[in-house]
Design a protein around this motif. Structure first.
Motif, PDB file in Angstrom:
ATOM      1  N   UNK A   7      46.942  42.425   7.736  1.00 51.76           N
ATOM      2  CA  UNK A   7      47.007  41.026   7.778  1.00 51.76           C
ATOM      3  C   UNK A   7      46.662  40.571   6.710  1.00 51.76           C
ATOM      4  N   UNK A   8      45.270  40.858   6.262  1.00 49.77           N
ATOM      5  CA  UNK A   8      44.563  40.228   5.414  1.00 49.77           C
ATOM      6  C   UNK A   8      44.738  40.541   3.816  1.00 49.77           C
ATOM      7  N   UNK A   9      45.555  41.453   3.677  1.00 48.54           N
ATOM      8  CA  UNK A   9      45.853  41.878   2.480  1.00 48.54           C
ATOM      9  C   UNK A   9      46.876  40.804   1.732  1.00 48.54           C
ATOM     10  N   UNK A  10      46.684  40.331   0.361  1.00 53.13           N
ATOM     11  CA  UNK A  10      47.580  39.423  -0.006  1.00 53.13           C
ATOM     12  C   UNK A  10      48.925  39.890  -0.282  1.00 53.13           C
ATOM     13  N   UNK A  11      49.843  38.813  -0.286  1.00 50.97           N
ATOM     14  CA  UNK A  11      51.031  38.992  -0.873  1.00 50.97           C
ATOM     15  C   UNK A  11      51.984  39.530   0.132  1.00 50.97           C
ATOM     16  N   UNK A  12      53.558  39.775  -0.234  1.00 49.03           N
ATOM     17  CA  UNK A  12      54.463  40.155   0.818  1.00 49.03           C
ATOM     18  C   UNK A  12      54.409  41.764   0.955  1.00 49.03           C
ATOM     19  N   UNK A  13      55.257  42.261   1.615  1.00 51.47           N
ATOM     20  CA  UNK A  13      55.132  43.650   1.819  1.00 51.47           C
ATOM     21  C   UNK A  13      54.864  44.526   0.744  1.00 51.47           C
ATOM     22  N   UNK A  14      55.778  44.534  -0.427  1.00 50.36           N
ATOM     23  CA  UNK A  14      55.743  45.324  -1.582  1.00 50.36           C
ATOM     24  C   UNK A  14      54.221  45.267  -1.943  1.00 50.36           C
ATOM     25  N   UNK A  15      53.568  44.278  -2.086  1.00 48.41           N
ATOM     26  CA  UNK A  15      52.367  44.045  -2.709  1.00 48.41           C
ATOM     27  C   UNK A  15      51.247  44.552  -1.819  1.00 48.41           C
ATOM     28  N   UNK A  16      51.570  44.394  -0.418  1.00 43.92           N
ATOM     29  CA  UNK A  16      50.655  44.786   0.385  1.00 43.92           C
ATOM     30  C   UNK A  16      50.706  46.450   0.264  1.00 43.92           C
ATOM     31  N   UNK A  17      51.860  46.994   0.150  1.00 40.50           N
ATOM     32  CA  UNK A  17      51.913  48.349   0.146  1.00 40.50           C
ATOM     33  C   UNK A  17      51.309  48.877  -1.181  1.00 40.50           C
ATOM     34  N   UNK A  18      51.508  48.154  -2.241  1.00 41.08           N
ATOM     35  CA  UNK A  18      50.763  48.708  -3.543  1.00 41.08           C
ATOM     36  C   UNK A  18      49.139  48.575  -3.383  1.00 41.08           C
ATOM     37  N   UNK A  19      48.702  47.499  -2.720  1.00 40.93           N
ATOM     38  CA  UNK A  19      47.268  47.277  -2.632  1.00 40.93           C
ATOM     39  C   UNK A  19      46.747  48.567  -1.785  1.00 40.93           C
TER      40      UNK A  19
END
Length: 52
Positions: A7-19
């Motif tokens: 929930x605290x990672x930035x961006x949408x789902x693809x960005x969260x997955x990459x991070x």
């Protein structure tokens, strides 16, 4: 714990997955190159005795 991180990672789902993948790779690299070599010196892998 993991939903809290997600929930605290930035961006949408693809960005969260990459991070997430980058964070996991960083933790694995830290363990592989830092913690495991340090801990290996403390473990008795060479003190092996076999009694017959």
């Amino acid at each position: 714990m993991y939903p809290w991180i997600w929930a605290r990672l930035p961006g949408r789902r693809p960005a969260k997955l990459a991070v997430s993948v980058l964070l996991i790779a960083a933790v694995v690299a830290l363990l592989w190159f830092g913690v495991f070599p340090w801990a290996e010196r403390l473990l008795p892998f060479t003190d092996v005795t076999v009694a017959a």
